[in-house]
Design a protein around this motif. Structure first.
Motif, PDB file in Angstrom:
ATOM      1  N   VAL A 112       2.258   1.793  -3.562  1.00 43.61           N
ATOM      2  CA  VAL A 112       1.330   2.199  -4.370  1.00 43.61           C
ATOM      3  C   VAL A 112       1.050   3.823  -4.185  1.00 43.61           C
ATOM      4  O   VAL A 112       1.013   4.410  -5.101  1.00 43.61           O
ATOM      5  CB  VAL A 112      -0.089   1.450  -4.260  1.00 43.61           C
ATOM      6  N   ALA A 143       3.228  10.523  -9.206  1.00 42.64           N
ATOM      7  CA  ALA A 143       2.692  10.890 -10.442  1.00 42.64           C
ATOM      8  C   ALA A 143       1.811  11.990 -10.309  1.00 42.64           C
ATOM      9  O   ALA A 143       1.972  12.874 -11.447  1.00 42.64           O
ATOM     10  CB  ALA A 143       1.699   9.579 -10.995  1.00 42.64           C
ATOM     11  N   ILE A 144       1.066  12.119  -9.596  1.00 42.44           N
ATOM     12  CA  ILE A 144       0.245  13.308  -9.282  1.00 42.44           C
ATOM     13  C   ILE A 144       0.945  14.584  -9.173  1.00 42.44           C
ATOM     14  O   ILE A 144       0.970  15.576  -9.781  1.00 42.44           O
ATOM     15  CB  ILE A 144      -0.863  13.366  -8.264  1.00 42.44           C
ATOM     16  N   LEU A 171       0.752  -1.248   0.244  1.00 41.71           N
ATOM     17  CA  LEU A 171       0.083  -0.155   0.049  1.00 41.71           C
ATOM     18  C   LEU A 171       0.894   1.302   0.154  1.00 41.71           C
ATOM     19  O   LEU A 171       0.482   2.297  -0.694  1.00 41.71           O
ATOM     20  CB  LEU A 171      -1.105  -0.080   1.110  1.00 41.71           C
ATOM     21  N   SER A 191       1.554   6.756  -6.681  1.00 44.91           N
ATOM     22  CA  SER A 191       0.444   7.499  -7.412  1.00 44.91           C
ATOM     23  C   SER A 191       0.790   8.954  -6.864  1.00 44.91           C
ATOM     24  O   SER A 191       0.521   9.854  -7.541  1.00 44.91           O
ATOM     25  CB  SER A 191      -0.856   6.938  -6.364  1.00 44.91           C
TER      26      SER A 191
END
Lengths: 260, 991
Positions: free
Chosen positions: B14, B21-22, B11, B18
């Motif tokens: 991930v 990337a944002i 988790l 994420s």
């Protein structure tokens, strides 16, 4: 002693594989259309299909999110323990929705304003989560991409169909270039239908009505096709029965002739 | 462990990817997004001000408004300003642009960005705001987008406020400027309380803060055309004086003359000694007289009141036809209107003469008026009439406060409380009225807290919630809080899930009422002399008669048309019945005849205002059985004599039936059992007398009291009563059929008949009431010995079971007198098993689950009754005489002497001990009849020592430690009974 058997390559196998990929793509457009068959993603289907352009814009965004999330889910499916599959996939989907939201706000600001809250709501579009768990988590990356694109295209086409209908009925015209970052703004169709003041098709009621109408049409078509198929199969079976009876008769006659 | 670590790590990875990337995309697009927003905003500016050529923007440090843009046209003239504000409402963020022209008009308001639902905010009528003057903006009330529109309204108000601030314009009125000088920043607004005519001051204002709490009262006057405000605290302490910002400094010298008065109470100011501006001195004098002569009232329509020798004069202020009318209502001490005067009005004299004055007398003598009827009195002058009626109604309501019937409460939620009585006039507790903010508006509640501090009832008096909303979310759950003495926020959140705002208001009200009640349980706190007794008149009389506090009373029977009004069962704080009280009228006061639980006379009692020594004339009767007393020996006033005689005849003729449905009394005649029952009929309660033959069939049915008319009874009832005669059951009768056209009265008759037959089935016949002993109710002689009927809870309901015990003390028969269990079920689970109990002299070692497998509840009730019957038989099985003694309960003759049975506390529980004493006063027998001590223990410590008592003619209880070494408690109980028996026997017994 049992005869040794050897595996024989099926010369048709290659052909079948090609058909599978195309079928994988095309199923999302027709046979497993998200909106008209699965009835998924109805929230944006009602909310942003008051014009063709917003429907098209939302469709493009969904294609991107669906394809990207399918790919990533497919890539990481073996790394994610079963217990946390769902939350992990949600994080992935939300990431792409956020990215898509930022990109839209940067490069298609009017579309971003027009779609408003429905861009972030793509996260909770059950189509995306559904494909992630039902397909991408069980198939390879390439097939997942194809599935995502196919489903996304099917979603977009369905939205566009609803959008063009509503816009024409409500305004009598189809305009293009108002929301999408195009260098032009044009009215593709311009009729006098607006005189009928069917503004109900702009609002939610109109969305429900149009979806209902199309559902009825496609269901009727689907039922007709099913019925035709069933009739054809029945006819084929009858034919087969006849042929078998003929063969039996012939054989009996031959045997009778021999013994005579 | 490793697995969980893997999950956490996955988790984390991930999430990190994420997030990364944002962040990356955000970094890439940030500038462009900002550009787009600014461009969009400029487009919005353009939309608001189409003539805009440029905009100078500046950021503002404000909670809501973050940007101000000055808008210039092509000639570089400023044509307006745009304010950008943000809010987060229930549906998300919203950004609003408010354009204001330099002519102080709203140019346009539009929503720049929002997460609110488009269909809602897009339909907001923002175009209605365009063109309005900023001095007085009218907002739409029904927009269908409340949350979004509220945000727009708030942002617009702030924008206007800032606009004025930037233009250096003080929006505050002169009055508010002056009041803020006196009261400081807390002063938020002021309300006109009263205007005076031709007086030293013009208006009295109530000054409030932003929560609408009163900061004080202020009075205004003119000095050379300038407003001057004199400010006081709510207690009339002078705070200071001021004018508006423009004039204050100019008047500072005038104000300086009175600075020394700051902090003084108005009544302490020596007005005659004041020096300075005469207008101000006159104002002080006027205010001083006003405060000394009158009391201020903070109720709608009311201003002040003053006490007079005759009562109260209440001044009201209400809007009439032309302007505000001043109305005076004069009330007597009893709260009746004695005069109404229209003191001040702008209505013409002719109008007042024709339509008002002739009708003012119409209310004289009234203490309660109907609003609509009162309005009709002023037909032709509705507006002035309505103002008068509003004041009258408010004055009459306020009388309850003045008279002490209503206690005002200064609390955020609670407004008042008063005593609450039920339909019978019995005091239940205190009713609290309060207000709390609900879903749509303020909800007004009435909550009754009973004398135990528990919630008795909850009522929503005023609300703007819809009926369907209340039916779905509120009403079904209000009952959950009845009886509670404490309420938590979680409980209301759970109970009113789906109605959070309304649930919060209910929680606020309940917790405020419970808390206030706990801190202030006594109603009408103040001088002890003025304190009213919170008890009802009946309770006062009962506690006076019984000489005890904390008693409770329940109605047993209401006598129609009799000297005695009601019979009450009186119980103490432990819930035990201690006697009976019969209320009667003693010269207009409530009085009672009190009997103890054995119907011995205890005395008279009366409510507090009528109490004196009632019992001096009947001292000799106190403690005597009311049945046997000769009342002619006593010289009593008529009311008392009649009441006492009535009670005596009632007790003599009837036996009370308690807790048996509708039944109240029973008696026996030569050939019937007669029962009186009460049940609700067509108009009111019907009192029905039913006689039952000894064979259990109905002999007669009479309506001994009813509010139904004779003609109606002739038509619908009397003939049908015959249908019941001869029946031993009414289960097959239906009121609609038997008493067609008289269903209510018919149902009441059948209800009583059913109860009568049930009761008679158990208590009729030859059964007699038993001594109080466990589940045993009745006894009778049986051919095999004695039969005992007991009641215990079974499978469905109470089972009445009769146990026959022979002379050997063994069970010979068990039968169901009444049960709600079905015959089939009894066949399957009970009857066969009953045989196992026959021949037993004890069933203590039997287990209901084993003996009556599959029928534990009924089985338990059977075993309990059987054991109680066996124990009862052991004590009371043979002829005996009851003894009224602390320890001894009965005596009986035996061959060995007089046997005394006593009860005393032993090692585990009460022991029943029998001591037999011969004619010489010596113990000839000593035994433990009933004990919870174990046999082995008894063998070790008791039995031998019991034998040691044989032959003794005296015992010393203090020897228990020695005599019964190792069994002190049981030994002590044995010696106590022995000592009591010997003493009692020596004194000649119960002669």
């Amino acid at each position: 002693m049992a005869e040794n058997k050897k595996a024989v390559k099926n010369p048709n196998q290659k052909k079948k594989k090609k058909a599978t990929q195309f079928d994988n793509f095309f199923k999302g457009v027709v046979r497993e259309n998200p909106i008209f068959v699965f009835l998924l993603g109805l929230c944006p289907a009602l909310a942003v299909t008051n014009t063709l352009e917003t429907a098209l814009g939302m469709g493009i965004l969904v294609i991107f999110v669906l394809t990207a999330s399918n790919l990533v889910v497919s890539l990481i499916k073996n790394l994610i323990p079963d217990q946390i599959q769902i939350p992990a996939y949600i994080v992935v989907i939300a990431t792409f929705v956020t990215i898509v939201g930022l990109l839209t706000e940067a490069y298609a600001f009017e579309l971003h304003q027009a779609l408003g809250i429905f861009i972030p709501l793509i996260v909770v579009n059950c189509l995306i989560m559904g494909r992630a768990t039902a397909y991408a988590s069980k198939n390879g990356p390439f097939n997942s991409i194809i599935d995502g694109v196919g489903m996304g295209v099917g979603f977009m086409l369905a939205m566009m169909l609803i959008g063009v209908s509503r816009e024409i009925l409500a305004t009598g015209a189809i305009t293009f270039g108002r929301y999408l970052p195009l260098p032009f703004e044009v009215s593709l169709i311009d009729t006098d239908m607006y005189m009928f003041n069917m503004e109900v098709f702009v609002g939610p009621a109109g969305g429900f009505i149009m979806i209902g109408v199309f559902l009825a049409i496609f269901t009727a078509i689907g039922n007709y096709n099913k019925r035709k198929k069933a009739e054809a199969r029945q006819a084929w079976i009858e034919q087969k029965k006849k042929e078998a009876a003929e063969r039996k008769k012939r054989k009996a006659m031959e045997e009778a002739g021999d013994s005579a | 462990m490793l697995y969980k670590l893997r999950i956490a790590l996955t988790l984390l990875i991930v999430g990190l990817l994420s997030g990364g990337a944002i962040v990356f995309v955000h970094t890439v697009t940030e500038d462009r997004i900002q550009e787009n927003r600014e461009l969009a905003e400029l487009e919005d500016y353009q939309e608001i001000f189409p003539d805009m050529a440029r905009a100078d923007e500046e950021d503002i440090d404000h909670d809501v408004i973050d940007r101000r843009a000055k808008i210039y046209n092509a000639d570089d003239e400023q044509i307006g300003e745009i304010y950008r504000g943000h809010d987060t409402n229930n549906f998300g963020d919203i950004t609003v642009l408010v354009g204001i022209t330099m002519d102080f008009e709203i140019k346009q308001v539009l929503v720049s960005q929002t997460e609110n639902t488009p269909n809602y905010y897009q339909d907001m009528p923002l175009e209605n705001l365009a063109g309005q003057s900023t001095e007085d903006i009218t907002y739409d009330t029904n927009t269908g987008a409340t949350a979004s529109y509220n945000s727009v309204q708030m942002i617009t108000d702030y924008a206007v406020e800032l606009f004025y601030e930037f233009q250096d314009i003080d929006l505050r009125s002169s009055e508010l400027q002056a009041l803020e000088t006196i009261y400081g920043e807390d002063a938020d607004d002021y309300i006109e309380h009263f205007t005076f005519e031709d007086e030293a001051v013009h208006t009295e204002y109530r000054v409030i803060d932003e929560n609408e709490a009163t900061l004080g009262y202020a009075y205004d006057l003119d000095i050379d055309g300038e407003l001057v405000m004199l400010g006081f605290t709510p207690d009339d302490e002078f705070l200071g004086m001021a004018s508006d910002d423009d004039a204050h400094d100019d008047l500072s010298d005038v104000f300086a003359d009175f600075e020394d008065l700051e902090g003084d109470m108005i009544e302490d100011i020596d007005v005659d000694a004041l020096e300075g501006e005469q207008a101000i001195i006159d104002a002080f004098a006027f205010i001083q007289d006003l405060v000394e002569d009158t009391e201020r009232i903070e109720e709608e329509y009311l201003v002040r009141y003053r006490e007079t020798d005759e009562g109260y004069v209440i001044t009201g202020f209400a809007e009439g036809f032309n302007a505000m009318n001043v109305i005076e209502v004069t009330l007597s001490d009893d709260g009746e209107i004695t005069n109404i005067a229209l003191v001040r009005t702008d209505d013409t004299d002719d109008y007042v003469e024709d339509y008002i004055e002739p009708n003012l007398d119409a209310f004289d003598g009234e203490s309660d008026i109907d609003f609509d009827d009162a309005l009709d009195t002023f037909a032709g002058a509705s507006e002035t009439g309505e103002s008068i009626v509003n004041v009258i109604v408010a004055a009459l309501d306020y009388y309850d406060v003045l008279g002490g019937a209503v206690e005002m409460i200064d609390d955020d939620v609670l407004t008042s409380r008063e005593q609450y009585f039920d339909e019978d006039g019995d005091l239940i507790g205190l009713l609290y009225r309060g207000e709390a903010e609900g879903f749509n508006a303020t909800n007004v509640f009435d909550v009754v807290i009973d004398e135990d501090g528990a919630i008795y009832s909850i009522e929503i008096v005023e609300t703007e919630d819809t009926e369907s909303y209340l039916d779905d979310y509120i009403y079904p759950n209000l009952e959950d809080f009845i009886g509670e003495t404490d309420v938590t926020q979680d409980e209301t959140d759970d109970a009113f899930a789906g109605a959070t705002a309304s649930g919060d208001s209910i929680y606020e009200m309940l917790s405020a009422a419970l808390s206030y009640h706990a801190d202030n349980p006594e109603f009408g706190a103040g001088d002890d002399d003025d304190e009213e007794d919170p008890r009802s008149s009946e309770l006062q009389a009962i506690e006076d008669a019984f000489g005890e506090d904390d008693l409770a009373y329940d109605v047993h029977y209401q006598f129609p048309d009799a000297d005695v009004l009601k019979e009450y069962i009186v119980s103490n704080s432990d819930g035990d019945t201690i006697g009976y009280a019969y209320t009667f009228d003693l010269d207009g006061a409530v009085a009672v005849v009190a009997l103890d639980s054995d119907d011995a006379f205890l005395g008279f009692g009366a409510e507090v205002d009528a109490q004196n020594d009632h019992n001096d004339a009947v001292d000799a009767l106190i403690g005597e059985s009311i049945e046997e007393a000769d009342l002619d020996d006593f010289d009593l006033v008529d009311d008392k004599a009649d009441a006492l005689a009535f009670v005596q005849s009632q007790i003599t003729d009837y036996r009370r039936v308690i807790d048996y449905g509708s039944l109240a009394y029973a008696k026996e005649t030569d050939d019937t059992h007669v029962y009186i029952g009460v049940a609700e009929g067509h108009n009111d309660d019907n009192h029905i007398e039913i006689a039952v033959n000894f064979d259990g069939t109905i002999a007669s049915v009479d309506l001994i009291h009813t509010d139904d008319t004779n003609d109606w009874l002739d038509d619908n009832i009397y003939d049908e009563l015959e249908a019941l005669v001869g029946k031993d059951s009414v289960d097959d009768l239906d009121a609609d059929d038997t008493f067609a056209g008289a269903t209510n009265t018919g149902e009441s008759i059948l209800e009583v008949a059913e109860d009568v037959l049930f009761y008679d089935g158990i208590y009729g016949g030859e059964r007699e009431l038993s001594e109080a002993f466990g589940s045993i109710l009745l006894t009778r002689d049986h051919e095999d010995g004695k039969a005992y009927t007991g009641k215990a809870e079974g499978h469905n309901n109470d089972n009445y079971i009769e146990v026959v015990i022979d002379d050997n003390g063994e069970v010979t028969d068990i039968s169901f007198i009444h049960t709600d269990d079905t015959p089939g079920w009894l066949d399957d689970y009970i009857y066969d098993e009953l045989d196992t109990l026959f021949g037993k002299d004890s069933v203590e070692d039997l287990d209901a689950d084993d003996t009556f497998a599959g029928a534990s509840n009924t089985g338990e009730s059977i075993l309990k009754i059987v054991q109680d019957a066996l124990d009862y038989h052991l004590i009371y099985g043979e002829d005996y005489e009851s003894i009224d003694h602390d320890v001894l309960i009965l005596e009986r003759d035996t061959d060995e002497g007089t046997a005394y049975i006593g009860v005393a506390e032993g090692h585990n529980d009460d022991n029943y001990i029998e001591i037999i004493i011969d004619d010489n006063g010596a113990i000839t027998g000593a035994s433990l009849l009933l004990t919870s001590d174990t046999p082995g223990w008894l063998d070790d410590y008791i039995y031998d020592e019991l034998d040691a008592l044989i032959g003794e003619s005296s015992v010393d209880v203090s020897d228990a430690d020695d005599t019964f070494a190792g069994a002190t408690n049981t030994g002590h109980s044995i010696l106590s009974v022995a000592d009591a028996a010997l003493t009692f026997h020596a004194e000649g017994g119960d002669e």
